[in-house]
Motif scaffolding. Structure first.
Motif, PDB file in Angstrom:
ATOM      1  N   ARG A   1       0.830  -1.210   0.000  1.00 19.60           N
ATOM      2  CA  ARG A   1       0.000   0.000   0.000  1.00 19.60           C
ATOM      3  C   ARG A   1       0.864   1.259   0.000  1.00 19.60           C
ATOM      4  N   ASP A   2       1.916   1.265   0.843  1.00 23.60           N
ATOM      5  CA  ASP A   2       2.754   2.458   0.952  1.00 23.60           C
ATOM      6  C   ASP A   2       3.578   2.693  -0.308  1.00 23.60           C
ATOM      7  N   ILE A   3       4.074   1.628  -0.908  1.00 20.93           N
ATOM      8  CA  ILE A   3       4.857   1.781  -2.144  1.00 20.93           C
ATOM      9  C   ILE A   3       3.969   2.297  -3.276  1.00 20.93           C
ATOM     10  N   GLU A   4       2.764   1.739  -3.368  1.00 16.09           N
ATOM     11  CA  GLU A   4       1.831   2.188  -4.405  1.00 16.09           C
ATOM     12  C   GLU A   4       1.421   3.648  -4.206  1.00 16.09           C
ATOM     13  N   SER A   5       1.478   4.109  -2.943  1.00 10.54           N
ATOM     14  CA  SER A   5       1.139   5.507  -2.633  1.00 10.54           C
ATOM     15  C   SER A   5       2.376   6.399  -2.632  1.00 10.54           C
ATOM     16  N   PHE A   6       3.526   5.854  -3.070  1.00  9.33           N
ATOM     17  CA  PHE A   6       4.794   6.584  -3.106  1.00  9.33           C
ATOM     18  C   PHE A   6       5.260   7.011  -1.716  1.00  9.33           C
ATOM     19  N   ASN A   7       4.786   6.298  -0.678  1.00  9.56           N
ATOM     20  CA  ASN A   7       5.210   6.578   0.692  1.00  9.56           C
ATOM     21  C   ASN A   7       6.351   5.615   1.038  1.00  9.56           C
ATOM     22  N   PHE A   8       7.475   5.815   0.359  1.00  4.21           N
ATOM     23  CA  PHE A   8       8.574   4.852   0.437  1.00  4.21           C
ATOM     24  C   PHE A   8       9.221   4.791   1.818  1.00  4.21           C
ATOM     25  N   SER A   9       9.302   5.934   2.492  1.00  2.00           N
ATOM     26  CA  SER A   9       9.912   5.964   3.820  1.00  2.00           C
ATOM     27  C   SER A   9       9.140   5.088   4.804  1.00  2.00           C
ATOM     28  N   MET A  10       7.806   5.204   4.784  1.00  3.79           N
ATOM     29  CA  MET A  10       6.989   4.406   5.693  1.00  3.79           C
ATOM     30  C   MET A  10       7.099   2.915   5.374  1.00  3.79           C
ATOM     31  N   ALA A  11       7.139   2.582   4.078  1.00  2.00           N
ATOM     32  CA  ALA A  11       7.293   1.176   3.679  1.00  2.00           C
ATOM     33  C   ALA A  11       8.617   0.623   4.196  1.00  2.00           C
ATOM     34  N   GLY A  12       9.681   1.423   4.070  1.00  2.00           N
ATOM     35  CA  GLY A  12      10.997   0.989   4.546  1.00  2.00           C
ATOM     36  C   GLY A  12      11.026   0.783   6.049  1.00  2.00           C
ATOM     37  N   GLU A  13      10.376   1.682   6.792  1.00  2.00           N
ATOM     38  CA  GLU A  13      10.322   1.546   8.251  1.00  2.00           C
ATOM     39  C   GLU A  13       9.548   0.298   8.647  1.00  2.00           C
ATOM     40  N   THR A  14       8.460   0.020   7.961  1.00  2.00           N
ATOM     41  CA  THR A  14       7.660  -1.185   8.245  1.00  2.00           C
ATOM     42  C   THR A  14       8.497  -2.437   8.026  1.00  2.00           C
ATOM     43  N   LEU A  15       9.230  -2.476   6.917  1.00  2.00           N
ATOM     44  CA  LEU A  15      10.065  -3.643   6.606  1.00  2.00           C
ATOM     45  C   LEU A  15      11.206  -3.788   7.604  1.00  2.00           C
ATOM     46  N   ARG A  16      11.815  -2.659   7.964  1.00  3.31           N
ATOM     47  CA  ARG A  16      12.923  -2.712   8.932  1.00  3.31           C
ATOM     48  C   ARG A  16      12.444  -3.221  10.290  1.00  3.31           C
ATOM     49  N   ASP A  17      11.318  -2.682  10.771  1.00  5.88           N
ATOM     50  CA  ASP A  17      10.792  -3.104  12.072  1.00  5.88           C
ATOM     51  C   ASP A  17      10.486  -4.598  12.081  1.00  5.88           C
TER      52      ASP A  17
ATOM     53  N   THR B   1       9.736 -14.268   0.640  1.00  8.76           N
ATOM     54  CA  THR B   1       8.878 -13.081   0.678  1.00  8.76           C
ATOM     55  C   THR B   1       9.649 -11.839   1.097  1.00  8.76           C
ATOM     56  N   VAL B   2      10.490 -11.963   2.105  1.00 12.77           N
ATOM     57  CA  VAL B   2      11.245 -10.815   2.617  1.00 12.77           C
ATOM     58  C   VAL B   2      12.200 -10.260   1.557  1.00 12.77           C
ATOM     59  N   LEU B   3      12.843 -11.137   0.811  1.00 14.32           N
ATOM     60  CA  LEU B   3      13.748 -10.670  -0.242  1.00 14.32           C
ATOM     61  C   LEU B   3      12.991  -9.875  -1.304  1.00 14.32           C
ATOM     62  N   LYS B   4      11.798 -10.328  -1.646  1.00 16.26           N
ATOM     63  CA  LYS B   4      10.983  -9.594  -2.625  1.00 16.26           C
ATOM     64  C   LYS B   4      10.594  -8.217  -2.088  1.00 16.26           C
ATOM     65  N   LEU B   5      10.214  -8.174  -0.816  1.00 20.81           N
ATOM     66  CA  LEU B   5       9.797  -6.903  -0.216  1.00 20.81           C
ATOM     67  C   LEU B   5      10.940  -5.897  -0.131  1.00 20.81           C
ATOM     68  N   TRP B   6      12.143  -6.401   0.137  1.00 19.45           N
ATOM     69  CA  TRP B   6      13.295  -5.510   0.292  1.00 19.45           C
ATOM     70  C   TRP B   6      13.919  -5.123  -1.049  1.00 19.45           C
ATOM     71  N   HIS B   7      13.586  -5.823  -2.115  1.00 23.15           N
ATOM     72  CA  HIS B   7      14.278  -5.607  -3.396  1.00 23.15           C
ATOM     73  C   HIS B   7      14.217  -4.169  -3.904  1.00 23.15           C
ATOM     74  N   PRO B   8      13.075  -3.471  -3.808  1.00 23.87           N
ATOM     75  CA  PRO B   8      13.070  -2.075  -4.291  1.00 23.87           C
ATOM     76  C   PRO B   8      14.008  -1.163  -3.517  1.00 23.87           C
ATOM     77  N   PHE B   9      14.323  -1.522  -2.282  1.00 24.74           N
ATOM     78  CA  PHE B   9      15.173  -0.687  -1.429  1.00 24.74           C
ATOM     79  C   PHE B   9      16.639  -1.108  -1.488  1.00 24.74           C
ATOM     80  N   MET B  10      16.891  -2.403  -1.663  1.00 24.79           N
ATOM     81  CA  MET B  10      18.260  -2.923  -1.717  1.00 24.79           C
ATOM     82  C   MET B  10      18.387  -3.881  -2.897  1.00 24.79           C
ATOM     83  N   PRO B  11      18.339  -3.364  -4.114  1.00 20.82           N
ATOM     84  CA  PRO B  11      18.291  -4.248  -5.286  1.00 20.82           C
ATOM     85  C   PRO B  11      19.511  -5.144  -5.461  1.00 20.82           C
TER      86      PRO B  11
END
Length: 299
Positions: free
Chosen positions: A51-67, A97-107
């Motif tokens: 949802r956050d990536i589709e809304s261009f809210n990349f910072s929030m998506a990254g924080e969710t994944l990191r947490d 699943t985690v690797l797919k989620l992190w790929h846009p941030f750490m390709p």
């Protein structure tokens, strides 16, 4: 580096059971509370990050994944997996699943790990994005795994904090009694997890336990935990240490209270200075309260 280390650990655990690492894996069936909790948590993270990536809210998506990755997965589930074992399919699914989620941030890192896991010719950049499942095989409908895991984490964290508060050496294993109330079954089913993660020698669980002599207790919800300290803490020495700290903090609290009750100071000091002094007072009061509680628990 953290993601690489987590991945290496998970790969090693999968290979220990001679299980084949699958590239196209569906959500597996959970067996324990921790399984259902991590699968539900991961599913929720997929939904939030998407949802956050589709809304261009990349910072929030990254924080969710990191947490999730650093906290829920690395600090809790992987530690529990060492205790419970037999997690190959779930670890495979989570890693995938985690690797797919992190790929846009750490390709580059995720692509390298993906190649390491699944071999030459497999590319993460063209893999399908994970979808929200909302169905957890083997999970008893109507119950939330979040509730049970929250209780277990509170107890384990409480024991760890108590160990740190009373300067108990990490190598010393503790004897603990839990007055579980309505959570008796929860603690009985997860007794080994609590024992290992809290570094316990002996764990006794009953529905209702009166406070035994020579124990320090803390309460979370309706659950009361008693930690035996007679054999691991020098009571008189610990009282002396706590009293010395109290004697150092109490005058500071009094001085701060006097300063903040001074009309001249309050009227003339810049607002940021006043706020800073108020914060110092609040922190000192909190520390003094905690020290007094610790001392009282030893009496």
């Amino acid at each position: 580096n953290k993601l690489w280390n987590i991945s290496r650990f998970m790969i090693g655990k999968i290979q220990e059971t001679n299980s084949k690492i699958q590239i196209d894996i569906e959500m597996p069936q959970g067996q324990t509370l921790s399984d259902f909790w991590i699968l539900k948590r991961l599913d929720d993270v997929v939904g939030m990050a998407s949802r956050d990536i589709e809304s261009f809210n990349f910072s929030m998506a990254g924080e969710t994944l990191r947490d999730f990755t650093w906290g829920d997965l690395a600090d809790w589930y992987l530690e529990i997996a060492k205790v419970e074992g037999n997690k190959s399919d779930i670890l495979n699914y989570i890693l995938n699943t985690v690797l797919k989620l992190w790929h846009p941030f750490m390709p580059f890192v995720t692509e390298a790990i993906w190649n390491e896991v699944y071999g030459e010719g497999q590319y993460l950049m063209i893999a399908k994005w994970p979808k929200v499942e909302k169905v957890y095989p083997g999970y008893e409908s109507g119950k939330s795994p979040y509730t049970g895991m929250h209780i277990l984490r509170e107890i384990i964290t409480g024991i760890r904090s108590l160990r740190a508060d009373y300067k108990i050496e990490p190598a010393k294993k503790l004897n603990v009694l839990i007055s579980a109330g309505e959570h008796l079954k929860l603690f009985e089913e997860n007794k080994e997890v609590v024992s290992k993660l809290a570094r316990l020698e002996k764990l006794s669980i009953d529905k209702k336990i009166a406070k035994p002599e020579g124990t320090i207790s803390f309460v979370t919800g309706e659950t009361e935990v008693f930690v035996e300290v007679v054999e691991v803490v020098d009571i008189s020495k610990e009282k002396e240490r706590l009293q010395k700290e109290i004697d150092g903090v109490a005058p500071y609290v009094a001085a701060q209270e006097k300063k903040l009750s001074n009309a001249s100071f309050m009227d003339n000091a810049p607002p940021q200075i006043v706020e800073g002094e108020k914060k110092k007072l609040a922190e000192a009061r909190e520390k003094l309260t905690k020290l007094n509680q610790q001392l009282e628990a030893l009496n």
